[in-house]
Design a protein around this motif. Structure first.
Motif, PDB file in Angstrom:
ATOM      1  N   ILE A 200       7.059   0.551  -5.979  1.00 53.06           N
ATOM      2  CA  ILE A 200       5.871   0.905  -5.209  1.00 53.06           C
ATOM      3  C   ILE A 200       4.694   0.064  -5.676  1.00 53.06           C
ATOM      4  N   THR A 203       5.094  -3.648  -4.724  1.00 48.85           N
ATOM      5  CA  THR A 203       4.833  -3.890  -3.306  1.00 48.85           C
ATOM      6  C   THR A 203       3.332  -3.925  -3.034  1.00 48.85           C
ATOM      7  N   GLN A 204       2.608  -2.959  -3.578  1.00 47.00           N
ATOM      8  CA  GLN A 204       1.163  -2.921  -3.368  1.00 47.00           C
ATOM      9  C   GLN A 204       0.478  -4.110  -4.051  1.00 47.00           C
ATOM     10  N   VAL A 211       0.654   1.637   0.435  1.00 43.11           N
ATOM     11  CA  VAL A 211       1.658   2.402   1.159  1.00 43.11           C
ATOM     12  C   VAL A 211       0.957   3.641   1.696  1.00 43.11           C
ATOM     13  N   VAL A 214       5.127   7.712   4.315  1.00 43.38           N
ATOM     14  CA  VAL A 214       6.512   7.560   3.871  1.00 43.38           C
ATOM     15  C   VAL A 214       7.406   8.596   4.537  1.00 43.38           C
ATOM     16  N   GLY A 255       8.413   3.145   4.039  1.00 45.32           N
ATOM     17  CA  GLY A 255       6.964   3.268   4.006  1.00 45.32           C
ATOM     18  C   GLY A 255       6.292   2.388   5.047  1.00 45.32           C
ATOM     19  N   ARG A 256       5.122   2.809   5.465  1.00 42.94           N
ATOM     20  CA  ARG A 256       4.280   2.005   6.346  1.00 42.94           C
ATOM     21  C   ARG A 256       3.108   1.503   5.526  1.00 42.94           C
ATOM     22  N   LEU A 257       2.910   0.175   5.486  1.00 43.75           N
ATOM     23  CA  LEU A 257       1.825  -0.413   4.719  1.00 43.75           C
ATOM     24  C   LEU A 257       0.531  -0.407   5.519  1.00 43.75           C
ATOM     25  N   VAL A 372       1.949   8.242  -3.794  1.00 41.44           N
ATOM     26  CA  VAL A 372       3.108   7.849  -2.994  1.00 41.44           C
ATOM     27  C   VAL A 372       4.349   8.619  -3.445  1.00 41.44           C
TER      28      VAL A 372
END
Length: 397
Positions: A200, A203-204, A211, A214, A255-257, A372
């Motif tokens: 997580i 990715t961020q 994120v 989710v 997840g949707r960013l 998250v």
């Protein structure tokens, strides 16, 4: 030239992460030109004999068994927390109140409420010049930092999809004892928080996006294990009797960013044959980048704008002096390993303290990861429905 007073470090905890952090503190002032000297002052643990042995093995000047007494000492400047998650909040908040800079292992806490208290304490301490940072060490792998920089330069174009996975197999054997990482009261969660937190944050970090929603599922594959006798962390011997596993063994979620891209995540300790396999692939409209921890000195880069007869993933060997962190180490092609990220972490934290700047990832960023994790758990409890991640902290820089 005036000799600056060293920053003296106290490390609370001495398990697996204690060894890794010790290597980082030892190497940082030897391989990098730090703006201020660093001393490994004291390591703290509950078992007096064991923590004394750890101090001697890893190079700490002394050992102690009471963390409260240690953080009250005037000769301690930095508190490094490598204990299980159930003690992070208490130690970190007390250390910040005592005027100590704090480095805390991930995940920041076991609950959003604890993480929020820690982030609030860190924000208040920052007004007094006290710095804090979370130990998401994989950010400091040179190839991961380069991946972030290349995305920022626009080499993949608009980020459209992210695939992140962290897979291990150390729990496949049902006779593996019931370590603290398998108990919710100590660990907070299982694979989700332990290794899912890493992907997580990564990715961020690399996308500079959050994120925001989710949908996921958690699974406990082995629900009962032998009680632990001798040992801790990722190893140990069994004692008589059995206990319940109260955390997840595997977590799979989508997840949707914040920028609109879709991200898929897998965190499992039941991936047979995978020892420490962390991968992240970022796909955009102009290209793609792939990092694999099992090949941590390289990146795979696909340039969609190249001529058709020259397209394909290209391996970038991230060992040049121009690459992040690498100049302090060896000539090109002489590889770095897992432990080097902990050295880079120490360097960045000490540099921020000396410069009077806020280090990253901050406690606020640690809180954002915790939110998250919490959203994934809430989704799992609600038939994997989409859950919004609320009260988000700003994306990392």
């Amino acid at each position: 030239m005036t000799q600056l007073r060293p920053l003296r470090v106290a490390m609370i905890g001495y398990g697996f992460m204690g060894a890794a952090h010790s290597v980082g503190w030892r190497q940082a002032p030897r391989m990098f030109d730090l703006p201020v000297p660093v001393e490994m002052a004291v390591v703290v643990g509950r078992n007096g004999a064991a923590v004394t042995a750890a101090a001697q093995k890893w190079g700490w000047a002394e050992s102690a068994t009471d963390w409260r007494e240690v953080i009250a000492r005037d000769d301690v400047d930095i508190v490094d927390i490598v204990t299980p998650g159930d003690s992070h909040a208490e130690i970190a908040i007390a250390a910040l109140a005592a005027g100590k800079h704090v480095l805390c292992e991930k995940p920041l806490a076991n609950t959003v409420a604890e993480a929020q208290e820690m982030a609030d304490a860190a924000a208040q301490a920052a007004t007094r010049g006290i710095r804090s940072m979370v130990g998401f060490t994989y950010r400091r792998v040179p190839a991961v930092t380069l991946l972030r920089d290349l995305i920022a330069e626009g080499v993949v174009g608009r980020v459209q999809q992210v695939r992140a996975a962290y897979r291990q197999d150390w729990l496949v054997d049902p006779e593996m004892p019931l370590a603290w990482r398998l108990q919710k009261e100590h660990a907070g969660s299982g694979a989700l928080g332990d290794i899912g937190a890493h992907i997580i944050d990564m990715t961020q970090f690399v996308t500079r996006q959050t994120v925001d929603a989710v949908t996921g599922v958690l699974e406990t594959i082995v629900t009962e294990r032998p009680l632990q006798g001798v040992g801790s962390g990722l190893s140990g011997t069994a004692a008589e009797g059995f206990g319940q596993v109260t955390v997840d063994d595997a977590a799979i979620f989508t997840g949707r960013l914040s920028g609109g891209a879709l991200a898929s995540f897998e965190a499992t300790r039941f991936a047979t044959g995978r020892k420490n396999a962390l991968t992240i692939e970022v796909s955009g409209d102009k290209g793609a980048l792939l990092f694999d921890l099992e090949d941590l000195n390289s990146l795979q880069y696909y340039d969609r704008t190249a001529a058709e007869d020259r397209q394909g993933f290209t391996k970038i060997l991230v060992t040049e002096a121009s690459h992040p962190y690498v100049a302090a180490w060896w000539p090109a092609g002489h590889m770095l390993g897992y432990e080097h990220g902990f050295t880079h972490q120490a360097v960045d934290f000490v540099t921020a303290i000396a410069d009077g700047t806020d280090p990253h990832p901050s406690f606020a960023e640690g809180l954002s990861v915790q939110q998250v994790l919490d959203a994934v758990e809430r989704s799992n409890e609600n038939d994997s429905a989409w859950v919004r991640v609320h009260a988000r902290a700003a994306a990392s820089v």
